[in-house]
Enzyme design. Structure first.
Site, PDB file in Angstrom:
ATOM      1  N   PRO A   1      55.751   5.357 -25.285  1.00 55.66           N
ATOM      2  CG  PRO A   1      53.712   6.264 -24.600  1.00 55.66           C
ATOM      3  CD  PRO A   1      54.620   5.077 -24.403  1.00 55.66           C
ATOM      4  CB  CYS A   2      59.971   8.454 -25.770  1.00 55.96           C
ATOM      5  SG  CYS A   2      60.432   7.787 -27.378  1.00 55.96           S
ATOM      6  CG  HIS A   3      55.427   9.676 -29.805  1.00 55.48           C
ATOM      7  ND1 HIS A   3      55.406   8.362 -29.381  1.00 55.48           N
ATOM      8  CD2 HIS A   3      54.147  10.010 -30.093  1.00 55.48           C
ATOM      9  CE1 HIS A   3      54.159   7.913 -29.419  1.00 55.48           C
ATOM     10  NE2 HIS A   3      53.377   8.896 -29.839  1.00 55.48           N
TER      11      HIS A   3
END
Length: 187
Positions: free
Chosen positions: A141-143
């Site tokens: 989950p880089c967001h």
């Protein structure tokens, strides 16, 4: 060294067409929603040129259903999935492992993540580089990793920071401001 055969599938979600790639040892790639199936397919082929389009296995079908659940705004957890990060450096694997611990609706900053991993003065930049090269966004989950002061930072997926903001909003996180530079370049 034996070569791994990757497969991929393109599928529709409430936010557009996604693609997922896998091999025997786990999920190897993911493409966030795009407007057209063919554009999404092309992006996956560029990332994994030797991958073969295939019908999803039962396991991948279950993961696809989790992705669809996510994009209608219902909580979805991907932290238990087996990933194929064999093409990544040890440092990037450590960064992605730490990023996976950010659950639904949680966020951190590049600097905080760098501090957690004791990466030193250039740590936030290193985190940003790892996020930009994330082969499995959403599942890694880089967001959920933001710039200093809780600003959006960059986002290299389709739709740029607008997509990042929408994903954060799906998870119930408050609106985050793009920096003036991001706004002027329409990232």
């Amino acid at each position: 060294m034996m070569s791994t055969t990757h497969h991929y599938a393109v599928f529709e979600t409430a936010r557009g067409f996604c693609a997922m790639a896998w091999a025997g040892n786990g999920i190897a790639g993911f493409r966030l929603p795009g407007e057209a199936a063919e554009e999404t397919r092309g992006a996956m082929r560029r990332r994994l040129p030797s991958a073969i389009e295939a019908e999803p296995s039962v396991w991948i079908g279950q993961v696809i259903e989790r992705v669809r659940t996510y994009f209608v705004g219902d909580e979805a957890d991907f932290s238990d999935l087996v990933l194929d990060l064999s093409g990544q450096t040890d440092l990037y694997r450590r960064i992605y492992d730490a990023t996976r611990r950010l659950g639904w609706g949680k966020a951190t900053t590049y600097g905080a993540l760098a501090g957690e991993l004791d990466l030193g003065p250039a740590g936030a930049w290193t985190i940003g580089q790892a996020m930009a090269k994330n082969p499995i966004p959403l599942i890694l989950p880089c967001h959920r990793v933001l710039a200093a002061g809780g600003k959006l930072g960059g986002f290299s997926a389709p739709g740029g920071t607008v997509s990042k903001q929408r994903m954060l909003e799906l998870e119930g996180l408050p609106s985050v401001e793009a920096s003036p530079a991001q706004q002027s370049f329409d990232f």
